[in-house]
Design a protein around this motif. Structure first.
Motif, PDB file in Angstrom:
ATOM      1  N   ARG A  85       0.717  -1.392   0.047  1.00  0.00           N
ATOM      2  CA  ARG A  85      -0.060   0.089   0.097  1.00  0.00           C
ATOM      3  C   ARG A  85       0.941   1.258  -0.202  1.00  0.00           C
ATOM      4  NH1 ARG A  85      -0.996   3.155   3.653  1.00  0.00           N
ATOM      5  NH2 ARG A  85      -0.178   1.918   5.215  1.00  0.00           N
ATOM      6  N   MET A  86       2.014   1.506   1.019  1.00  0.00           N
ATOM      7  CA  MET A  86       2.862   2.143   0.869  1.00  0.00           C
ATOM      8  C   MET A  86       3.417   2.558  -0.353  1.00  0.00           C
ATOM      9  SD  MET A  86       4.483   1.743   4.587  1.00  0.00           S
ATOM     10  CE  MET A  86       5.539   3.389   4.496  1.00  0.00           C
ATOM     11  N   VAL A  87       4.030   1.481  -1.163  1.00  0.00           N
ATOM     12  CA  VAL A  87       4.635   1.774  -2.384  1.00  0.00           C
ATOM     13  C   VAL A  87       3.783   2.497  -3.402  1.00  0.00           C
ATOM     14  CG1 VAL A  87       5.602   0.483  -4.423  1.00  0.00           C
ATOM     15  CG2 VAL A  87       6.212  -0.002  -2.142  1.00  0.00           C
ATOM     16  N   LEU A  88       2.380   1.858  -3.694  1.00  0.00           N
ATOM     17  CA  LEU A  88       1.556   2.316  -4.499  1.00  0.00           C
ATOM     18  C   LEU A  88       1.156   3.763  -4.198  1.00  0.00           C
ATOM     19  CD1 LEU A  88      -0.915  -0.766  -5.105  1.00  0.00           C
ATOM     20  CD2 LEU A  88       0.788   0.269  -6.385  1.00  0.00           C
ATOM     21  N   GLU A  89       0.726   4.283  -3.175  1.00  0.00           N
ATOM     22  CA  GLU A  89       0.430   5.593  -2.638  1.00  0.00           C
ATOM     23  C   GLU A  89       1.720   6.511  -2.880  1.00  0.00           C
ATOM     24  OE1 GLU A  89      -0.410   5.356   1.544  1.00  0.00           O
ATOM     25  OE2 GLU A  89      -2.756   4.517   1.119  1.00  0.00           O
ATOM     26  N   THR A  90       2.809   6.136  -2.493  1.00  0.00           N
ATOM     27  CA  THR A  90       4.075   6.888  -2.691  1.00  0.00           C
ATOM     28  C   THR A  90       4.213   7.165  -4.313  1.00  0.00           C
ATOM     29  OG1 THR A  90       4.896   6.123  -0.735  1.00  0.00           O
ATOM     30  CG2 THR A  90       6.424   7.263  -2.187  1.00  0.00           C
TER      31      THR A  90
END
Length: 195
Positions: A85-90
């Motif tokens: 989730r963090m990778v996609l949001e960033t």
């Protein structure tokens, strides 16, 4: 269709006609050079975003493709679902800056030239790479809204959360569930687990 003065003027003064065509060709060549320079500068653009806690850093090009991905040592303590989730949001945060940066390049290279073409191109980029943190006031329930996940079903009365196990065969130990080996190992998963 001919311009004011028409074809007759060009025929009467061939030197003027040649001069006009040379000016038109030179103007077209200058315009092509400006567009080529804008394209080259756009291709060199790199936009980087970092997650709020600094765990993930993503760099993208003007086409939105990830060109670099960096993790901090903290990733070892984060569950894979949260890290994804963090990778996609960033990544989306980095991509959301593409439209503004391309608009800056076009403004510097092309000035006020071709405003309609520029508007169409920038609208296309805005649609491909929207702001990842839209204002909640702009959010509306509609046909495209994601449904909320169903509520967890409570266990049946009596506290039994699972169906009862089948009774052991007379005279022998209970057999493992079909498709599983003793110890709960699925034969299809045994050799595929990377851990």
């Amino acid at each position: 269709m001919t311009s004011a003065g028409g074809l007759g003027d060009l025929i009467r003064d061939p030197d003027d006609a040649i001069r006009r065509m040379d000016e038109w060709a030179a103007g077209f060549a200058r315009k092509a050079e400006r567009y080529a320079a804008a394209q080259q500068e756009t291709e060199r653009l790199r936009l980087t975003a970092t997650s709020p806690d600094g765990t993930v850093k993503v760099t993208v090009g003007a086409d939105g493709v990830v060109s670099d991905l960096v993790f901090s040592s903290r990733t070892r303590t984060i569950p894979p679902e949260e890290l994804s989730r963090m990778v996609l949001e960033t990544m989306r945060k980095a991509q959301s800056g593409i439209t503004d940066r391309v608009a800056e390049v076009m403004g510097r290279s092309l000035g006020d030239e071709d405003p309609d073409t520029r508007a169409v191109m920038l609208d296309s980029l805005r649609n491909r790479f929207p702001d990842p943190d839209p204002d909640p006031a702009d959010q509306q329930d509609g046909p495209d809204a994601e449904p909320e996940p169903p509520a967890a079903t409570p266990p049946p009365a009596g506290g039994a959360a699972r169906p009862p196990a089948s009774p052991p065969a007379p005279g022998g130990p209970a057999s493992p569930p079909q498709g599983r080996r003793p110890g709960g190992i699925d034969p299809d998963e045994q050799d595929n687990n990377p851990w």
